[in-house]
Design a protein around this motif. Structure first.
Motif, PDB file in Angstrom:
ATOM      1  N   GLY A   1       9.526  -5.967  -6.889  1.00 38.77           N
ATOM      2  CA  GLY A   1      10.537  -6.187  -5.867  1.00 38.77           C
ATOM      3  C   GLY A   1      10.031  -6.940  -4.668  1.00 38.77           C
ATOM      4  O   GLY A   1      10.806  -7.421  -3.853  1.00 38.77           O
ATOM      5  N   LEU A   2       8.708  -7.074  -4.474  1.00 35.25           N
ATOM      6  CA  LEU A   2       8.192  -7.794  -3.325  1.00 35.25           C
ATOM      7  C   LEU A   2       8.384  -9.283  -3.517  1.00 35.25           C
ATOM      8  O   LEU A   2       8.182  -9.818  -4.595  1.00 35.25           O
ATOM      9  N   ASN A   3       8.772  -9.944  -2.450  1.00 33.67           N
ATOM     10  CA  ASN A   3       8.866 -11.388  -2.510  1.00 33.67           C
ATOM     11  C   ASN A   3       7.478 -11.965  -2.701  1.00 33.67           C
ATOM     12  O   ASN A   3       6.538 -11.582  -2.017  1.00 33.67           O
TER      13      ASN A   3
ATOM     14  N   LYS B   1       0.824  -1.210   0.000  1.00 33.55           N
ATOM     15  CA  LYS B   1       0.000   0.000   0.000  1.00 33.55           C
ATOM     16  C   LYS B   1       0.857   1.259   0.000  1.00 33.55           C
ATOM     17  O   LYS B   1       0.547   2.236  -0.676  1.00 33.55           O
ATOM     18  N   ASN B   2       1.940   1.225   0.789  1.00 35.16           N
ATOM     19  CA  ASN B   2       2.828   2.398   0.820  1.00 35.16           C
ATOM     20  C   ASN B   2       3.428   2.659  -0.548  1.00 35.16           C
ATOM     21  O   ASN B   2       3.439   3.782  -1.043  1.00 35.16           O
ATOM     22  N   PHE B   3       3.943   1.569  -1.166  1.00 37.09           N
ATOM     23  CA  PHE B   3       4.498   1.733  -2.507  1.00 37.09           C
ATOM     24  C   PHE B   3       3.413   2.131  -3.501  1.00 37.09           C
ATOM     25  O   PHE B   3       3.611   2.986  -4.357  1.00 37.09           O
TER      26      PHE B   3
ATOM     27  N   ARG C   1       8.718   0.482  -8.449  1.00 42.01           N
ATOM     28  CA  ARG C   1       8.208  -0.881  -8.629  1.00 42.01           C
ATOM     29  C   ARG C   1       9.323  -1.909  -8.507  1.00 42.01           C
ATOM     30  O   ARG C   1       9.154  -2.970  -7.903  1.00 42.01           O
ATOM     31  N   ASN C   2      10.477  -1.604  -9.081  1.00 41.61           N
ATOM     32  CA  ASN C   2      11.602  -2.544  -9.000  1.00 41.61           C
ATOM     33  C   ASN C   2      12.115  -2.697  -7.580  1.00 41.61           C
ATOM     34  O   ASN C   2      12.579  -3.764  -7.180  1.00 41.61           O
TER      35      ASN C   2
END
Length: 621
Positions: free
Chosen positions: A288-290, A245-247, A281-282
């Motif tokens: 970038g999120l697992n 959500k933060n991203f 995003r990366n």
């Protein structure tokens, strides 16, 4: 309502507890100064700062962990990024109704004004304490425009620390409901624009589509983890949701800015924003999120394990389809831009080719027919503040066109100027008196030549070109109006959009060719006018002026009554000595053109102070 009386202070001293809270929403924030910095007050706390050059007011909404009796709020403000005023609103839900059935309405508590801090030389931080008597669960802080000072270069406001004290009312804790947060934030003046992560519900409202899709899947997986009583897995997924959500909130803000940049034809800024979105995003926004790991049957109830794996496959498949779609859209957009470069910049809707008409055996579809002529709102009535400027123009252009030209909506202003230009081209105006038409057109252009929207300025420059070429001014010239129009065009010679600069060159050449302005005034004004030293000496502005000088040299003669040779030569030689390569190369081309027109002998006295290498390069060329 807020108060600072002795009674309130005594009530506060009897019983007070520091109240914990969470950030529900924030209108904007600097990446290094997030609103979450307000959750803890330590010597290392940096505090919150709004985004650079943001729109005001800015809002922060906080939720206490349970219903509280709020008695005191203490603000520690930034030393230079100081809001002029902070308004306070609170909301307490009806304890007899579930949160989903609440109709939240904020109650205004009051406001506090802050000092500009000039007396301390912006070295001290102001602490503002407000005493109150309010039962609430949510608290909204509205920050109005900042105090301007030399240290606040980006017109920001900041809050170093926020401390709330009061009584916790009962042990019941209200859930941090995202949907409730959305409803509450809409209860005053509609939704908060550009709110960062934390205010979006499971439907992904306020987030970009990629993040919203991922959130929907993660919410399903968290629900399954809770149903199977795997709370470790549920906590891990919840952390991923919060991070996403933060991203996503940051990406949504950047996407909004990118759309605005594209709308204003500022493609350089749009490209920078696109790279920033990809970078976020990366780093963790999506790619970038697992990924959520599949868990074994022993950890889950039997029917849930295959669904987790299935969801992960859906994510991968959806991501692949989306990537292919985005790549296809980018290729189509690139092809469209290439076609657009062959056409005139900002071409009118009447001049555009409707794609469906190119197909054999059929007319335009409903979709294209609707898009061919955009529906604009009706213009509002002329405001009293502009009646003095607008009313004399109505007998020439008509009331509807003038209402559009002076509308607060920039699309209507652009449309009004476009209609006025077409009227000037065709002569289909309310009067046939050329002198009256010229005077009204000149004043209309003067009112819009320095508009903040580039599209409006472009239309005013095109109208100016038609006016100079088709009509002839008579009577005494108003130096103020002439200099205002010429200055507005010269300023656009250094615009960031190349084809806006091209329109500015054409408009300025039309001024120079007209008998009303003349090349003598135009050439002198071009070389001497400077709106701001740093801007007028910028690379784009210097190159833009030289790009007008070249056609002026080709069109007019060097004489005391037309072009001043010495001024042209000095300006070009100075530009040839500029440290920026682009300026030197443009100046060199102009000097070569000048040399062919007047001969090398006349130019030599102006270049004798240059370095020998520069003179040799000029001679070789």
């Amino acid at each position: 309502p807020t108060t600072t009386t002795k009674t309130a202070k005594n009530q506060y001293k009897k019983m007070s507890t520091k109240l914990r809270f969470r950030i529900v929403s924030v209108t904007s924030e600097e990446p290094e100064y997030k609103a979450t910095e307000l959750l803890a007050h330590t010597p290392q706390t940096k505090g919150w700062q709004c985004a650079r050059f943001c729109e005001y007011p800015q809002e922060i909404t906080i939720q206490f962990l349970s219903l509280v009796h709020l008695k005191q709020i203490q603000f520690l403000c930034h030393q230079s990024k100081i809001p002029s005023r902070i308004e306070l609103f609170s909301y307490a839900p009806d304890t007899l109704l579930p949160l989903s059935e609440q109709d939240p309405r904020y109650r205004r508590l009051g406001y506090l004004s802050l000092d500009s801090n000039e007396r301390s030389g912006f070295q001290a931080r102001e602490v503002k304490t407000v005493y109150m008597d309010s039962v609430c669960l949510y608290l909204k802080l509205i920050f109005h425009a900042c105090h301007s000072n030399k240290y606040n270069l980006f017109n920001q406001v900041g809050l170093v620390a926020l401390t709330c004290t009061g009584d916790i009312m009962g042990a019941e804790s209200y859930p941090a409901s995202d949907q409730m947060s959305v409803n509450i934030n809409r209860s005053i003046d509609g939704p908060i624009k550009g709110a960062a992560g934390g205010m979006s519900g499971e439907d992904g409202e306020g987030l970009d589509q990629i993040t919203a899709d991922r959130l929907a899947v993660l919410h399903k997986q968290k629900q399954r983890a809770v149903e199977s009583e795997n709370y470790d897995e549920a906590k891990r997924i919840k952390d991923q949701i919060d991070m996403l959500k933060n991203f996503g909130g940051a990406i949504a803000q950047l996407e909004q800015k990118k759309r605005l940049a594209i709308q204003n034809e500022d493609y350089d800024h749009a490209k920078i924003l696109k790279h920033e979105i990809d970078r976020i995003r990366n780093q963790g926004g999506t790619g970038g999120l697992n990924p959520v790991k599949s868990v074994s049957h022993s950890q889950w109830k039997g029917e849930h394990a295959p669904l987790v794996k299935q969801d992960q496959e859906e994510i991968d498949r959806a991501a692949q389809e989306r990537a292919e779609r985005i790549q296809k859209e980018e290729e189509e957009a690139e092809a469209e831009r290439a076609r657009a470069d062959k056409q005139s910049f900002f071409s009118s809707y009447d001049e555009q080719v409707i794609p469906a008409l190119n197909k054999k055996g059929g007319g335009a579809t409903d979709e294209f027919a609707e898009g061919a002529e955009p529906t604009l709102p009706e213009p509002e009535e002329l405001r009293p503040a502009i009646l003095k400027s607008a009313e004399p123009l109505i007998p020439v252009f008509g009331e509807d066109i003038i209402k559009r030209c002076f509308s607060s909506n920039w699309t209507l202003r652009e449309d009004g100027l476009k209609k006025a230009r077409k009227g000037l081209e065709s002569g289909s105006l309310e009067t046939s008196d050329n002198a009256q038409i010229f005077s009204a057109g000149f004043n209309l252009v003067n009112c819009h030549i320095k508009d903040k929207i580039s599209l409006v300025v472009v239309e005013s420059m095109r109208a100016l070109k038609v006016l100079m070429e088709k009509y002839e001014g008579t009577g005494a010239k108003s130096e103020t109006v002439v200099e205002s129009i010429a200055g507005g065009v010269v300023d656009k010679l250094g615009d960031g959009v190349p084809k806006v600069r091209d329109d500015a060159v054409k408009a300025y050449m039309a001024l120079a060719k007209s008998n009303y302005i003349g090349c003598h005034f135009a050439s002198n004004f071009l070389l001497k006018h400077a709106q701001h030293k740093k801007i007028s000496n910028s690379t784009r502005h210097v190159v833009g002026r030289i790009q007008v000088i070249i056609p002026m040299m080709e069109t007019f003669k060097f004489s005391p009554s037309e072009l001043p040779f010495d001024m042209f030569a000095e300006y070009l030689v100075k530009a040839y000595d500029n440290p920026v390569k682009e300026v030197r190369e443009t100046a060199l081309a102009a000097l070569l053109k000048l040399c062919k027109l007047v001969g090398p002998s006349k130019l030599l006295p102006h270049i004798d102070h240059l370095r020998s290498a520069q003179i040799q390069h000029l001679e070789e060329e």
